[in-house]
Design an enzyme around this catalytic site. Structure first.
Site, PDB file in Angstrom:
ATOM      1  N   ASP A 249     -46.656 -91.663 120.420  1.00 58.22           N
ATOM      2  CA  ASP A 249     -47.942 -91.091 120.020  1.00 58.22           C
ATOM      3  C   ASP A 249     -47.701 -89.656 119.561  1.00 58.22           C
ATOM      4  OD1 ASP A 249     -51.083 -91.954 120.614  1.00 58.22           O
ATOM      5  OD2 ASP A 249     -50.782 -89.795 120.432  1.00 58.22           O
ATOM      6  N   ASP A 270     -40.778 -98.289 126.985  1.00 55.62           N
ATOM      7  CA  ASP A 270     -40.072 -97.025 126.793  1.00 55.62           C
ATOM      8  C   ASP A 270     -40.985 -96.042 126.069  1.00 55.62           C
ATOM      9  OD1 ASP A 270     -37.670 -97.968 127.948  1.00 55.62           O
ATOM     10  OD2 ASP A 270     -37.125 -98.932 126.054  1.00 55.62           O
ATOM     11  N   ASP A 286     -52.235 -98.649 115.604  1.00 57.28           N
ATOM     12  CA  ASP A 286     -53.631 -98.646 116.051  1.00 57.28           C
ATOM     13  C   ASP A 286     -54.161 -97.254 115.743  1.00 57.28           C
ATOM     14  OD1 ASP A 286     -56.052 -99.204 117.245  1.00 57.28           O
ATOM     15  OD2 ASP A 286     -55.326 -98.804 119.274  1.00 57.28           O
ATOM     16  N   CYS A 339     -60.609 -99.691 115.563  1.00 59.09           N
ATOM     17  CA  CYS A 339     -61.808-100.181 116.242  1.00 59.09           C
ATOM     18  C   CYS A 339     -63.035 -99.738 115.454  1.00 59.09           C
ATOM     19  CB  CYS A 339     -61.863 -99.713 117.691  1.00 59.09           C
ATOM     20  SG  CYS A 339     -61.714 -97.933 117.918  1.00 59.09           S
TER      21      CYS A 339
END
Length: 387
Positions: A249, A270, A286, A339
């Site tokens: 991220d 990991d 995502d 989303c």
């Protein structure tokens, strides 16, 4: 606190929200200043605030003013409660209704108001979703159901249902999504349940679960969750096959809980802060998005988003997609998910990616709209064009 006092507290929180304060911050400020409030009081005030904030426009219309007081008057009317029974002015209750507040508005609400969307977003819903737009907007006006994902590494649906029931949580199997449960009652006890502590269940929306089930996996694959956040989707993928999962991220602090969650679930993930040169067989993006498919969970989103903010998100998504594509193996898969229900973030984003990257083709597409069976979610799968 009496029911009327809870309404009065919600009015104050909503006024802070209307002044620009995020709803969670406004609730926290009230909570810290209200040490006398018990857990049931806090839960009730929170429910009032979120119910009112989801229906900000329609409730304000029914209550005669876009104020915390107007929103609560209108919300009570929508819930079938006569406001004058709570607005008594006694024992910390809100002041008695005035002559203007005693009557419903003479004019019907405009469609965008009735569906609780800003005008420009109402136009987007109609243009992007067609006949499904009004129903999607309507679904976002109500509380979201609570869904759980059963972890097959720890047990099956029957075991999860039984374990949850022992801790006061009633759940039933989702009618469409394998390993998904819908919580019927006792949702606030999930995080304290044995099933949750043992990694048998995780909180995850049913549409998100369905999307992860749609991605093809086989033992031995290397999977990279490129925008992992808290790791919910990485956990869902890791539970399905004997694969090597890495989570990345741009903000590493978002991944803080992943190791503990993975250990609880009996899988390995990991956590990596930098994406190296090694390619992955499946890269999942995502992407950061408007969250428009989940606004019933986070109603701040629909009131804070504007066209400029949406354009900035679309540009960021495109940048992330191009960056992530570099990490896909020669015969691998690139999956893109949001989303959101907005076309600019979904189909239009996929189309522009293909125009920028002629070496790819669209292999799969699926969209879920918010409703009783899950939130809004979008997924496309890209594969490299055969040479």
């Amino acid at each position: 606190m009496t029911p009327a006092a809870r309404v009065a507290a919600a009015i104050g929180v909503l006024d802070n929200c209307l002044s620009g304060m995020p709803v969670e911050k406004a609730l926290l400020r009230w909570s810290r200043a209200s040490r006398f409030a018990g857990s049931k009081d806090r839960a009730a005030v929170r429910d009032h605030v979120f119910d009112g904030w989801r229906r900000r426009r329609s409730a304000a219309h029914a209550g005669g003013a876009e104020t915390g007081r107007g929103i609560m008057i209108g919300l009570l009317r929508q819930q079938g409660v006569e406001p004058e029974t709570l607005f008594t002015g006694r024992d910390h209750a809100p002041a008695v209704l005035d002559a203007h507040e005693m009557h419903l508005p003479a004019e019907p609400a405009a469609p965008a108001v009735a569906h609780d969307l800003p005008d420009w977003l109402w136009d987007c819903f109609l243009e992007d979703l067609g006949e499904a737009g009004p129903d999607a907007a309507q679904a976002l006006r109500d509380r979201a159901p609570v869904f759980l994902r059963v972890n097959p590494r720890r047990g099956d649906q029957a075991a999860a249902i039984a374990s949850l029931a022992a801790d006061g949580v009633e759940a039933v199997a989702h009618r469409d999504v394998a390993d998904a449960l819908q919580v019927v009652s006792g949702g606030r006890a999930v995080a304290r349940s044995r099933a949750y502590a043992d990694g048998l269940v995780e909180l995850q929306d049913a549409a998100s679960q369905a999307a992860m089930l749609r991605l093809p996996l086989r033992d031995g694959q290397r999977v990279l969750d490129f925008c992992a956040g808290g790791g919910g989707k990485a956990l869902a993928l890791a539970a399905r096959a004997r694969i090597e999962v890495a989570a990345h991220d741009a903000n590493p602090t978002r991944m803080h809980d992943i190791p503990a969650r993975a250990e609880r679930a009996g899988v390995r993930i990991d956590v990596i802060e930098r994406v190296g040169e090694r390619k992955a067989d499946l890269v999942l993006v995502d992407a950061p998005c408007s969250g428009s498919g989940t606004w019933r969970r986070d109603p701040d989103g629909k009131w804070r988003l504007d066209p400029a903010g949406l354009a900035a998100l679309v540009a960021l998504q495109a940048e992330i997609l191009d960056h992530a594509a570099v990490s896909v193996a020669a015969d691998g898969i690139l999956a893109y998910a949001t989303c959101s229900v907005l076309r600019a973030e979904n189909d239009a984003q996929a189309e522009t990616f293909l125009r920028r990257n002629p070496g790819w083709r669209l292999a799969d597409r699926a969209q879920w709209l918010p409703g009783p069976n899950g939130d809004g979610f979008f997924l496309v799968r890209f594969e490299r064009t055969p040479t």
